[in-house]
Motif scaffolding. Structure first.
Motif, PDB file in Angstrom:
ATOM      1  N   GLY A  56       9.366 -43.219 -23.844  1.00 51.01           N
ATOM      2  CA  GLY A  56       9.272 -44.926 -23.587  1.00 51.01           C
ATOM      3  C   GLY A  56       9.123 -45.115 -22.365  1.00 51.01           C
ATOM      4  N   CYS A  57       7.556 -46.116 -21.930  1.00 50.99           N
ATOM      5  CA  CYS A  57       7.384 -46.090 -20.829  1.00 50.99           C
ATOM      6  C   CYS A  57       6.517 -47.669 -20.999  1.00 50.99           C
ATOM      7  CB  CYS A  57       6.840 -45.289 -20.166  1.00 50.99           C
ATOM      8  SG  CYS A  57       6.182 -46.320 -18.568  1.00 50.99           S
ATOM      9  N   VAL A  58       7.704 -48.507 -19.721  1.00 55.68           N
ATOM     10  CA  VAL A  58       6.742 -49.778 -19.866  1.00 55.68           C
ATOM     11  C   VAL A  58       6.700 -49.318 -18.440  1.00 55.68           C
ATOM     12  CG1 VAL A  58       8.987 -51.287 -18.770  1.00 55.68           C
ATOM     13  CG2 VAL A  58       7.100 -52.676 -19.542  1.00 55.68           C
ATOM     14  N   ARG A  59       4.980 -50.222 -17.671  1.00 55.70           N
ATOM     15  CA  ARG A  59       5.040 -49.976 -16.334  1.00 55.70           C
ATOM     16  C   ARG A  59       4.965 -51.193 -15.437  1.00 55.70           C
ATOM     17  NH1 ARG A  59       0.921 -48.088 -14.012  1.00 55.70           N
ATOM     18  NH2 ARG A  59      -0.414 -48.682 -15.531  1.00 55.70           N
ATOM     19  N   VAL A  60       5.483 -52.269 -14.694  1.00 59.01           N
ATOM     20  CA  VAL A  60       5.245 -52.557 -14.389  1.00 59.01           C
ATOM     21  C   VAL A  60       4.561 -53.183 -12.597  1.00 59.01           C
ATOM     22  CG1 VAL A  60       6.262 -55.855 -13.587  1.00 59.01           C
ATOM     23  CG2 VAL A  60       7.418 -53.875 -15.047  1.00 59.01           C
TER      24      VAL A  60
END
Length: 132
Positions: A56-60
């Motif tokens: 999983g990954c979230v990019r801001v």
């Protein structure tokens, strides 16, 4: 099946090929490795790992003062509904220097609302006090 997930905030060592492998399993596309590496270098990347597997990954993306946006959140299908996306979003919010605003697919609206994001005209936002 229980997972032992390790989370990394501001994961500056995220490899473009590894990210593309995750992305293709969630949103299949024709991703350019060089452009992906450049993009990863411009975002705060919060990642979830099951051993050496990126799950999983979230990019801001943020200007550091006025605005931050979630460019995407990706969790492998077999790891969804395990709390990984929720944890990624919590860590991303904590590590962001700004409030977060983003658009969402209609089917994802309940997920973001459960996390405390407020529905707005065209996006969601969860505010932080602005740095002086």
């Amino acid at each position: 099946m229980p997972f032992e997930i390790e989370y990394k905030t501001n994961d500056g060592k995220l490899d473009a090929d590894v990210f593309i492998c995750l992305a293709n399993q969630v949103w299949s596309g024709d991703y350019n490795v060089s452009h992906t590496a450049d993009a990863l270098g411009k975002t705060i990347n919060t990642t979830a790992w099951d051993g050496d597997k990126l799950v999983g990954c979230v990019r801001v993306l943020t200007d550091g003062y006025f605005f931050g946006t979630v460019s995407e959140i990706l969790v492998l299908p077999e790891y969804q509904r395990q709390g990984i996306g929720k944890k990624l979003m919590e860590l991303a919010f904590e590590s962001s220097p700004t409030s977060l605003f983003f658009g969402a697919q209609p089917e994802a609206v309940p997920f973001y609302e459960k996390l405390g994001y407020e529905r707005s005209v065209q996006s969601f936002g969860k505010r932080k006090p602005r740095r002086e």
